[in-house]
Design an enzyme around this catalytic site. Structure first.
Site, PDB file in Angstrom:
ATOM      1  N   VAL A  11      19.222 -19.033 -24.494  1.00  0.00           N
ATOM      2  CA  VAL A  11      20.451 -18.752 -25.247  1.00  0.00           C
ATOM      3  C   VAL A  11      21.269 -17.667 -24.551  1.00  0.00           C
ATOM      4  O   VAL A  11      22.446 -17.835 -24.257  1.00  0.00           O
ATOM      5  CB  VAL A  11      20.118 -18.343 -26.700  1.00  0.00           C
ATOM      6  CG1 VAL A  11      21.396 -17.938 -27.443  1.00  0.00           C
ATOM      7  CG2 VAL A  11      19.412 -19.477 -27.430  1.00  0.00           C
ATOM      8  N   LYS A 207      22.613 -22.564 -39.359  1.00  0.00           N
ATOM      9  CA  LYS A 207      21.832 -22.885 -38.158  1.00  0.00           C
ATOM     10  C   LYS A 207      20.529 -23.575 -38.547  1.00  0.00           C
ATOM     11  O   LYS A 207      20.185 -24.639 -38.038  1.00  0.00           O
ATOM     12  CB  LYS A 207      21.548 -21.596 -37.383  1.00  0.00           C
ATOM     13  CG  LYS A 207      20.514 -21.739 -36.296  1.00  0.00           C
ATOM     14  CD  LYS A 207      21.016 -22.562 -35.132  1.00  0.00           C
ATOM     15  CE  LYS A 207      19.872 -22.796 -34.153  1.00  0.00           C
ATOM     16  NZ  LYS A 207      20.288 -23.549 -32.982  1.00  0.00           N
ATOM     17  N   GLY A 256      11.301 -42.349 -31.437  1.00  0.00           N
ATOM     18  CA  GLY A 256      10.576 -41.879 -30.251  1.00  0.00           C
ATOM     19  C   GLY A 256       9.220 -41.318 -30.630  1.00  0.00           C
ATOM     20  O   GLY A 256       8.687 -41.623 -31.702  1.00  0.00           O
ATOM     21  N   CYS A 263      12.876 -25.409 -30.780  1.00  0.00           N
ATOM     22  CA  CYS A 263      13.689 -25.139 -31.970  1.00  0.00           C
ATOM     23  C   CYS A 263      13.296 -25.914 -33.214  1.00  0.00           C
ATOM     24  O   CYS A 263      13.010 -25.305 -34.246  1.00  0.00           O
ATOM     25  CB  CYS A 263      15.154 -25.395 -31.643  1.00  0.00           C
ATOM     26  SG  CYS A 263      15.741 -24.264 -30.409  1.00  0.00           S
ATOM     27  N   LYS A 266       9.932 -24.926 -34.727  1.00  0.00           N
ATOM     28  CA  LYS A 266       9.958 -23.510 -35.175  1.00  0.00           C
ATOM     29  C   LYS A 266      10.888 -23.368 -36.380  1.00  0.00           C
ATOM     30  O   LYS A 266      10.540 -22.786 -37.405  1.00  0.00           O
ATOM     31  CB  LYS A 266      10.440 -22.653 -34.011  1.00  0.00           C
ATOM     32  CG  LYS A 266      10.792 -21.232 -34.308  1.00  0.00           C
ATOM     33  CD  LYS A 266      11.112 -20.408 -33.060  1.00  0.00           C
ATOM     34  CE  LYS A 266      12.453 -20.738 -32.444  1.00  0.00           C
ATOM     35  NZ  LYS A 266      13.608 -20.240 -33.197  1.00  0.00           N
TER      36      LYS A 266
HETATM   37  C1  UDX Z   1      17.924 -28.660 -30.704  1.00  0.00           C
HETATM   38  C2  UDX Z   1      19.275 -28.810 -31.408  1.00  0.00           C
HETATM   39  O1  UDX Z   1      19.835 -30.090 -31.068  1.00  0.00           O
HETATM   40  C3  UDX Z   1      20.235 -27.708 -30.944  1.00  0.00           C
HETATM   41  O2  UDX Z   1      21.460 -27.814 -31.643  1.00  0.00           O
HETATM   42  C4  UDX Z   1      19.583 -26.359 -31.259  1.00  0.00           C
HETATM   43  O3  UDX Z   1      20.430 -25.295 -30.855  1.00  0.00           O
HETATM   44  C5  UDX Z   1      18.255 -26.262 -30.536  1.00  0.00           C
HETATM   45  O4  UDX Z   1      17.391 -27.331 -30.933  1.00  0.00           O
HETATM   46  P1  UDX Z   1      16.820 -29.202 -28.368  1.00  0.00           P
HETATM   47  O5  UDX Z   1      15.563 -28.816 -29.093  1.00  0.00           O
HETATM   48  O6  UDX Z   1      17.105 -28.616 -27.045  1.00  0.00           O
HETATM   49  O7  UDX Z   1      18.125 -28.845 -29.315  1.00  0.00           O
HETATM   50  O8  UDX Z   1      16.762 -30.773 -28.147  1.00  0.00           O
HETATM   51  P2  UDX Z   1      17.394 -32.047 -28.843  1.00  0.00           P
HETATM   52  O9  UDX Z   1      18.139 -32.779 -27.815  1.00  0.00           O
HETATM   53  O10 UDX Z   1      18.066 -31.675 -30.094  1.00  0.00           O
HETATM   54  O11 UDX Z   1      16.069 -32.906 -29.204  1.00  0.00           O
HETATM   55  C6  UDX Z   1      15.121 -32.316 -30.072  1.00  0.00           C
HETATM   56  C7  UDX Z   1      13.932 -33.274 -30.158  1.00  0.00           C
HETATM   57  O12 UDX Z   1      14.311 -34.453 -30.873  1.00  0.00           O
HETATM   58  C8  UDX Z   1      13.408 -33.740 -28.795  1.00  0.00           C
HETATM   59  O13 UDX Z   1      12.001 -33.796 -28.857  1.00  0.00           O
HETATM   60  C9  UDX Z   1      13.996 -35.143 -28.658  1.00  0.00           C
HETATM   61  O14 UDX Z   1      13.183 -35.987 -27.860  1.00  0.00           O
HETATM   62  C10 UDX Z   1      13.999 -35.609 -30.108  1.00  0.00           C
HETATM   63  N1  UDX Z   1      15.007 -36.625 -30.407  1.00  0.00           N
HETATM   64  C11 UDX Z   1      16.324 -36.300 -30.319  1.00  0.00           C
HETATM   65  C12 UDX Z   1      14.588 -37.888 -30.840  1.00  0.00           C
HETATM   66  O15 UDX Z   1      13.385 -38.162 -30.921  1.00  0.00           O
HETATM   67  N2  UDX Z   1      15.524 -38.809 -31.179  1.00  0.00           N
HETATM   68  C13 UDX Z   1      16.855 -38.546 -31.103  1.00  0.00           C
HETATM   69  O16 UDX Z   1      17.659 -39.428 -31.405  1.00  0.00           O
HETATM   70  C14 UDX Z   1      17.273 -37.252 -30.653  1.00  0.00           C
END
Ligand code: UDX
Length: 432
Positions: A11, A207, A256, A263, A266
């Site tokens: 961040v 958030k 998936g 994030c 947590k």
């Molecule tokens: C997330 C939030 O999107 C972001 O706004 C926040 O600030 C931090 O946490 P991130 O954890 O980096 O971001 O990844 P993200 O792309 O959101 O995917 C999170 C998880 O969901 C991953 O394990 C991803 O594989 C899964 N996912 C995401 C799915 O299984 N299906 C989806 O359609 C989208």
């Protein structure tokens, strides 16, 4: 504006660099000397597409600096962004705020004039109030405002999410602070991004609520995928059919292996814990957490079924090991529970990961890292597509088919069953 960013993790480093890139003078500070020295020479500790180039450019143009001298950086800045970690306390699932409060005390002793203190780290509701109480006792009697400005950065897309966000959320009732924050974000919001101001506690909750809802969407579609597998429906049709409803939206409806990362796991646990403190039961988020934790058991049983319960000595290849594509982050990656379960049943595991071998997997004796897809898949009985990297979207199926017994378990639905059938490859997807 003169900005100090405290904490140079995902961040802090992305935010500080992007603030510099839109014309501010930014000092990113951290207690980790080695990290700061590396950053000052443009060596980036995290995998984030486009970040290295942006850091180097802003270092060169003198807008971005790195330092371990926190006091000095605070004194020289008008805006102080708190971007330190808020890890989960295992026992209670609450967010650990000790680093946040350590920084708040540091700011208190350097509050020589009016400053805006901004929490960008994900912090529980009321954290801003606590920071305010710490700063009120500053010996300079300086005025200040504590503002919540949560980040919504996805790993692997962080720069894009910063520069072209859906919204900028600012939590404060101070008109002066709103004005300053609005001018800080002007280069970004002028492209019609919504600048939304609310109470500080409101911004803190937005958030958590956003991440909890996105996690809910993912667990929801994953459970629909379980149902689809039982009644021979293609989950991708369900995602499209649902997503066309503007109220649902097509994003975050890809089935998936379950959500991972730093994030969602947590923040979902933290918001449930926080709610309990305020005598509120978030039963939906609770079930989302349980559903996601249970997902690796469901996938494991599916693998048992695919291999007809014969796992011993089977060669299983994972394509991708991180929690999703375009990141090097292994935190709460689904393979971290799947691999040990398979090893326990006597499987031998190979993996290929575009960001390189992972230390988290070194402890497993029968898990080997292969430098490329060909080596990783050579003698595989089962190939698991674990993440959706682009390079997994053009597997050399002709080469793969040479290994007659190979089966593909596509946990990201990159391929279609029809295409695999046409190539004579036994294929399983998610929710199909
Ligand atoms: C997330 C939030 O999107 C972001 O706004 C926040 O600030 C931090 O946490 P991130 O954890 O980096 O971001 O990844 P993200 O792309 O959101 O995917 C999170 C998880 O969901 C991953 O394990 C991803 O594989 C899964 N996912 C995401 C799915 O299984 N299906 C989806 O359609 C989208």
């Amino acid at each position: 504006m003169k900005i100090c960013v405290i904490g140079t993790g995902y961040v802090g480093l992305v935010s500080g660099t992007c603030f510099a890139d839109i014309g501010n003078e930014v000092i990113c500070v951290d207690v980790d000397n080695k990290k700061i020295n590396n950053l000052s020479s443009g060596i980036i500790p995290i995998y984030e597409p486009g970040l290295e180039e942006m850091v180097k450019r802003n270092l060169k143009q003198g807008r971005l600096k790195f330092s371990t001298n926190v006091s000095n950086a605070i004194k020289k800045s008008n805006l102080i962004f708190i971007c330190v970690g808020t890890p989960i306390i295992k026992k209670t699932n609450a967010a650990n705020l000790k680093y946040v409060f350590q920084v708040a005390k540091k700011i208190k002793s350097n509050l020589i004039n009016y400053k805006i203190i901004v929490t960008k780290s994900t912090v529980p509701v009321t954290t801003g109030d606590k920071i305010e109480n710490i700063l009120k006792k500053n010996k300079f009697k300086s005025k200040f405002d504590v503002v919540s400005n949560p980040e919504f950065l996805r790993e692997g897309e962080a720069i894009r999410d910063f520069v072209v966000p859906d919204r900028v959320v600012v939590g404060t009732t101070s008109k002066k602070a709103i004005k300053i924050m609005k001018s800080l974000y002007l280069p970004i919001i002028k492209k019609s991004t919504r600048f939304f101001s609310t109470s500080r506690r409101g911004a803190e909750l937005i958030k958590y609520a956003s991440n909890a809802f996105l996690a809910t969407k993912i667990s929801f579609i994953n459970e629909m995928a379980n149902l689809c597998e039982e009644c021979n429906i293609n989950i991708e049709d369900i995602s499209v059919g649902m997503g066309l409803d503007q109220r649902i939206g097509e994003r975050f409806l890809r089935a998936g292996p379950g959500y991972g990362g730093s994030c969602f796991p947590k923040d979902t646990r933290a918001i449930v814990t926080l709610a309990k403190k305020f005598r509120t039961n978030l039963s939906i988020v609770n079930s989302v957490i349980k559903s996601n934790e249970n997902r690796s058991k469901i996938l494991f049983n599916r693998i048992l079924k695919i291999l007809k319960n014969k796992i011993k000595n089977k060669q299983i290849t994972f394509l991708g090991a991180t929690f999703k594509a375009n990141t090097d982050d292994m935190r709460e990656s689904p393979c971290l529970s799947l691999m040990p379960a398979l090893l326990l049943r006597g499987a031998k595991i190979n993996y290929y990961e575009p960001t390189g071998a992972k230390k988290e997997l070194h402890k497993f004796k029968k898990v080997n890292y292969s430098k490329n897809i060909v080596n990783a898949t050579k003698k595989a009985d089962l190939i698991i597509i674990h993440t959706e990297w682009n390079e997994f979207k053009h597997l050399n199926l002709k080469k793969l088919i040479k290994n007659k017994n190979v089966i593909i378990y596509d946990m990201r639905n990159i391929y279609s069953p029809e295409k695999m059938k046409k190539n004579g490859i036994k294929y399983y997807g998610i929710g199909k």
